[in-house]
Enzyme design. Structure first.
Site, PDB file in Angstrom:
ATOM      1  N   SER A  21       0.840  -1.204   0.001  1.00 59.66           N
ATOM      2  CA  SER A  21      -0.223  -0.015   0.217  1.00 59.66           C
ATOM      3  C   SER A  21       0.698   1.319  -0.155  1.00 59.66           C
ATOM      4  CB  SER A  21      -0.908   0.065   1.200  1.00 59.66           C
ATOM      5  OG  SER A  21      -1.914   0.758   1.006  1.00 59.66           O
ATOM      6  N   PRO A  22       0.334   2.295  -0.748  1.00 57.98           N
ATOM      7  CA  PRO A  22       1.141   3.625  -0.522  1.00 57.98           C
ATOM      8  C   PRO A  22       1.644   4.000   0.539  1.00 57.98           C
ATOM      9  CG  PRO A  22      -0.442   3.825  -2.336  1.00 57.98           C
ATOM     10  CD  PRO A  22      -0.741   2.468  -1.520  1.00 57.98           C
ATOM     11  N   GLN A  98       1.772   6.389  -7.489  1.00 56.69           N
ATOM     12  CA  GLN A  98       0.279   7.068  -6.898  1.00 56.69           C
ATOM     13  C   GLN A  98       0.520   8.587  -7.146  1.00 56.69           C
ATOM     14  OE1 GLN A  98      -0.851   7.418  -2.868  1.00 56.69           O
ATOM     15  NE2 GLN A  98      -2.618   6.255  -3.109  1.00 56.69           N
ATOM     16  N   TYR A 178      -7.224  14.802   0.374  1.00 56.05           N
ATOM     17  CA  TYR A 178      -6.425  15.485  -0.512  1.00 56.05           C
ATOM     18  C   TYR A 178      -7.274  16.230  -1.568  1.00 56.05           C
ATOM     19  CZ  TYR A 178      -2.618  13.558   2.130  1.00 56.05           C
ATOM     20  OH  TYR A 178      -1.728  13.417   3.143  1.00 56.05           O
ATOM     21  N   ARG A 226      -7.621   5.453  -5.634  1.00 56.30           N
ATOM     22  CA  ARG A 226      -8.012   5.178  -4.402  1.00 56.30           C
ATOM     23  C   ARG A 226      -8.879   6.411  -4.013  1.00 56.30           C
ATOM     24  NH1 ARG A 226      -4.574   4.042   0.981  1.00 56.30           N
ATOM     25  NH2 ARG A 226      -4.167   2.259  -0.002  1.00 56.30           N
ATOM     26  N   LEU A 299      -5.851  -2.279   8.098  1.00 53.73           N
ATOM     27  CA  LEU A 299      -6.043  -3.145   9.351  1.00 53.73           C
ATOM     28  C   LEU A 299      -5.929  -4.752   8.808  1.00 53.73           C
ATOM     29  CD1 LEU A 299      -6.950  -1.962  12.961  1.00 53.73           C
ATOM     30  CD2 LEU A 299      -4.644  -2.580  11.825  1.00 53.73           C
ATOM     31  N   ARG A 322       1.044  -1.051   6.979  1.00 48.97           N
ATOM     32  CA  ARG A 322       1.950  -1.126   8.178  1.00 48.97           C
ATOM     33  C   ARG A 322       2.499  -2.529   8.505  1.00 48.97           C
ATOM     34  NH1 ARG A 322      -2.080   2.097  11.927  1.00 48.97           N
ATOM     35  NH2 ARG A 322      -3.528   0.886  10.480  1.00 48.97           N
TER      36      ARG A 322
HETATM   37  C1  LIG Z   1       3.667   5.864   7.060  1.00 43.53           C
HETATM   38  C2  LIG Z   1       2.462   5.830   6.017  1.00 43.53           C
HETATM   39  C3  LIG Z   1       2.301   6.796   4.890  1.00 43.53           C
HETATM   40  C4  LIG Z   1       0.939   6.526   4.298  1.00 43.53           C
HETATM   41  N1  LIG Z   1       1.172   7.394   2.962  1.00 43.53           N
HETATM   42  C5  LIG Z   1       0.207   6.911   2.294  1.00 43.53           C
HETATM   43  C6  LIG Z   1       0.262   7.425   0.888  1.00 43.53           C
HETATM   44  O1  LIG Z   1       1.099   8.090   0.541  1.00 43.53           O
HETATM   45  N2  LIG Z   1      -1.040   7.195   0.038  1.00 43.53           N
HETATM   46  C7  LIG Z   1      -1.912   6.570   0.559  1.00 43.53           C
HETATM   47  O2  LIG Z   1      -2.865   6.547  -0.123  1.00 43.53           O
HETATM   48  N3  LIG Z   1      -2.022   6.166   1.821  1.00 43.53           N
HETATM   49  C8  LIG Z   1      -0.952   6.311   2.485  1.00 43.53           C
HETATM   50  N4  LIG Z   1      -0.903   5.653   3.920  1.00 43.53           N
HETATM   51  C9  LIG Z   1      -2.305   4.968   4.267  1.00 43.53           C
HETATM   52  C10 LIG Z   1      -1.963   3.412   3.927  1.00 43.53           C
HETATM   53  O3  LIG Z   1      -1.723   2.991   2.467  1.00 43.53           O
HETATM   54  C11 LIG Z   1      -3.237   2.379   4.332  1.00 43.53           C
HETATM   55  O4  LIG Z   1      -4.239   2.920   3.800  1.00 43.53           O
HETATM   56  C12 LIG Z   1      -3.179   2.618   6.000  1.00 43.53           C
HETATM   57  O5  LIG Z   1      -2.088   2.484   6.574  1.00 43.53           O
HETATM   58  C13 LIG Z   1      -3.858   1.541   6.448  1.00 43.53           C
HETATM   59  O6  LIG Z   1      -3.653   0.293   6.142  1.00 43.53           O
HETATM   60  P1  LIG Z   1      -2.592  -0.621   7.027  1.00 43.53           P
HETATM   61  O7  LIG Z   1      -3.705  -0.813   8.439  1.00 43.53           O
HETATM   62  O8  LIG Z   1      -2.211  -1.928   6.403  1.00 43.53           O
HETATM   63  O9  LIG Z   1      -1.435   0.193   7.737  1.00 43.53           O
HETATM   64  C14 LIG Z   1       0.093   5.890   4.738  1.00 43.53           C
HETATM   65  C15 LIG Z   1      -0.079   5.228   5.808  1.00 43.53           C
HETATM   66  C16 LIG Z   1       1.360   5.067   6.712  1.00 43.53           C
HETATM   67  C17 LIG Z   1       1.140   4.237   7.803  1.00 43.53           C
END
Ligand SMILES: Cc1cc2nc3c(=O)[nH]c(=O)nc-3n(C[C@H](O)[C@H](O)[C@H](O)COP(=O)(O)O)c2cc1C
Length: 352
Positions: A21-22, A98, A178, A226, A299, A322
């Site tokens: 994921s980004p 992205q 955004y 997204r 999550l 994460r």
């Molecule tokens: C350090 C960090 C940076 C993130 N940057 C982006 C981003 O650049 N673009 C985006 O769409 N989501 C971003 N997110 C959101 C994640 O892609 C994801 O949607 C969110 O962390 C929930 O997923 P997870 O529970 O697997 O962490 C970011 C999340 C984290 C933790």
């Protein structure tokens, strides 16, 4: 069908349904990705993810959130991305960029300085949005119609550079508070012209950008978007799942191939709303009601959990953020746990 069943989007085949994921790394200089990005993205490709998605990458300098975000508005940035793209391809993974504009959520300090607004001495710039609605204590300027239309061209130019750099797919970041989200959510968009008011007007900037980008990228290249499926705000003006379903239908008609259903971006999401797989129902509803492919995010941390989402056809792709930071080899580990086949890089075979 399971987590390791390949998926085809237009001419692109992903070897499995796990995506990085980004995630913004706040580690770039002048928008140019460097060694950190190579290692961050490259490690997850080595770790077996079928699709690597870059962090949100600005289409213009004013589109940055901080001075440490990546960009793709010039050739120096494009060439730096190309190195990373080539390495990811050598790992038998695919990579998408992205593309993004922060709108009112720009001109901020590094997260280590709690993302406070930049001072003029530090290079603050005027942030612009759909309307002069305050977000996080900052009141942006309202974009003119000419400026909105110039922005759609900037997205298309950035998409062309991404194609040149060898990316396999492009994702527009239209969530998380955004710029696109600042247009489609009535919480922020108070415009009176053709870019505000009705649902069709509020989604116009995103739809026009999709049309411009689709026109310049190859027919066989998938286009991903997204969105924030909901605002997580208790207000009549908040964006709803029904709005997301209606938007996804229109995006599909305009050549979008996959929607990732994330959420929020204007306020902190209250803790009781966040639990394992909390956004999967959004991906499922959009997929079932529009027929578009979807990505589930939020999550998802366990192999079984990810596999069940795919087996139950709740989504077509799972995006792991994460957990991928904790375990770059999430995909290989998941295959082992599930008793499924996946390739391990020959250099690492003695360990797996
Ligand atoms: C350090 C960090 C940076 C993130 N940057 C982006 C981003 O650049 N673009 C985006 O769409 N989501 C971003 N997110 C959101 C994640 O892609 C994801 O949607 C969110 O962390 C929930 O997923 P997870 O529970 O697997 O962490 C970011 C999340 C984290 C933790």
């Amino acid at each position: 069908m399971n987590l390791f069943t390949p998926i085809q989007l237009r001419n692109l085949t992903l070897k499995n349904r796990i995506a990085l994921s980004p995630m913004q790394q706040y580690s770039a200089t002048n928008g140019v990705p460097g060694n950190w990005h190579m290692v961050h993205l490259g490690s997850r490709a080595v770790g077996g993810a079928g699709l690597i998605l870059t962090e949100c990458t600005a289409v213009s300098e004013e589109g940055l959130a901080t001075l440490y975000d990546t960009g793709i508005w010039n050739d120096e940035q494009k060439n730096a991305w190309k190195n990373i793209v080539d390495f990811v391809h050598q790992q038998d993974a695919k990579i998408g960029i992205q593309l993004w504009h922060s709108g009112a959520k720009g001109s901020l300090k590094h997260p280590n300085e709690r993302m406070k607004p930049l001072t003029p001495e530090e290079g603050a710039w005027i942030v612009k949005s759909s309307s002069a609605t305050e977000i996080n204590g900052v009141t942006p300027q309202e974009l003119t119609i000419d400026e909105i239309q110039e922005l759609t061209v900037k997205f298309a130019d950035a998409a062309l550079r991404a194609v040149d750099a060898g990316f396999d797919t492009i994702e527009l970041h239209a969530g998380h508070g955004y710029l696109f989200h600042q247009f489609y959510s009535q919480v922020i968009n108070k415009r009176q012209d053709e870019y505000g008011g009705s649902f069709d007007n509020r989604i116009r900037f995103l739809v026009e950008t999709v049309q411009k980008v689709r026109k310049v990228i190859p027919e066989g290249m998938p286009l991903l978007v997204r969105i924030s499926a909901v605002d997580y705000i208790d207000s009549e003006e908040a964006w709803t799942l029904e709005d997301s379903i209606a938007l996804s239908k229109i995006l599909k008609e305009n050549g979008v191939d996959l929607i990732t259903a994330s959420g929020g971006g204007f306020t902190n999401v209250s803790k009781d709303k966040v639990y394992p797989g909390y956004q999967v129902p959004f991906a499922e509803a959009i997929k079932k009601q529009t027929g578009i492919s979807t990505g589930a995010v939020g999550l998802i941390t366990e192999a079984e959990q990810a596999n069940t989402i795919i087996e139950n056809e709740q989504a077509d792709l799972v995006l792991i953020a994460r957990e991928h930071l904790r375990d770059p080899y999430f995909a290989i580990h998941s295959a082992k746990k599930l008793g499924l086949e996946t390739e391990v890089p020959w250099q690492y075979k003695r360990a797996f």
